[in-house]
Design an enzyme around this catalytic site. Structure first.
Site, mmCIF file in Angstrom:
data_model
loop_
_atom_site.group_PDB
_atom_site.id
_atom_site.type_symbol
_atom_site.label_atom_id
_atom_site.label_comp_id
_atom_site.label_asym_id
_atom_site.label_seq_id
_atom_site.Cartn_x
_atom_site.Cartn_y
_atom_site.Cartn_z
ATOM 1 N N ASP A 24 0.862 -1.180 0.000
ATOM 2 C CA ASP A 24 0.000 0.000 0.000
ATOM 3 C C ASP A 24 0.898 1.230 0.000
ATOM 4 O OD1 ASP A 24 -2.336 1.588 0.170
ATOM 5 O OD2 ASP A 24 -2.193 1.636 2.358
ATOM 6 N N ASP A 26 -0.350 4.981 0.363
ATOM 7 C CA ASP A 26 -0.778 6.095 1.205
ATOM 8 C C ASP A 26 -0.645 5.746 2.680
ATOM 9 O OD1 ASP A 26 -1.673 7.747 -1.055
ATOM 10 O OD2 ASP A 26 -3.202 6.203 -1.285
#
Length: 164
Positions: A24, A26
């Protein structure tokens, strides 16, 4: 279980235990355009050990090319083939459900690009006879786009949305 009782392979670094990692972006690799402390160094080391990295984001407002450029600027050379955005995931799902569909688009340029790249035709009004609605975040999403989507969904058109 004490470490000495664990199988030997479980004591290896993750980069030696796995061929690939889904990462991931963010809040994990960066916050906005600022790298998370230690993330670039850790991923550089993992890549050097042979781990393939695939970056994922639920931010539908950037194209894979834009995301790859940002990750590269942080010090992790990345191509758009190494990035999956929620816009592309939504477009891929829509294309599998209804190949060649007319998709009422709620989103920005990145969503429009993803729809085109998956063989879908973006439309902008419920009266354009869409086969489905595909929605993703973009700073320029406004009440008109949301209203058109609501009209289409109210008529029974399937709705694919990437995030709240």
């Amino acid at each position: 279980m004490p470490q000495e009782q664990q199988p030997a392979w479980t004591r290896l670094p993750l980069a030696q235990r796995f061929a690939s990692a889904l990462i991931d972006l963010d809040g994990v690799v960066y916050h906005g355009t600022t790298p998370v402390a230690g993330a670039v160094d850790a991923l550089t080391s993992a890549r050097s050990a042979g781990l393939r990295t695939l970056f994922l984001t639920n931010n539908a407002s950037r194209t894979p090319h834009e995301v790859a450029a940002l990750v590269t600027e942080l010090g992790l050379p990345t191509t758009e083939r190494d990035v999956v955005t929620s816009a592309h995931a939504a477009a891929a799902l829509a294309a599998r459900r209804i190949p060649g569909a007319r998709a009422l688009m709620v989103g920005g340029v990145a969503m429009k690009t993803a729809l085109w790249e998956h063989g879908l035709t973006p439309v902008h009004k419920a009266d354009d006879d869409p086969d489905l609605v595909v929605q993703g975040f973009a700073p320029d999403v406004d009440w008109r786009q949301l209203a058109e989507a609501a009209y289409a969904v109210g008529r029974g058109v399937p709705w694919i949305v990437t995030n709240s």
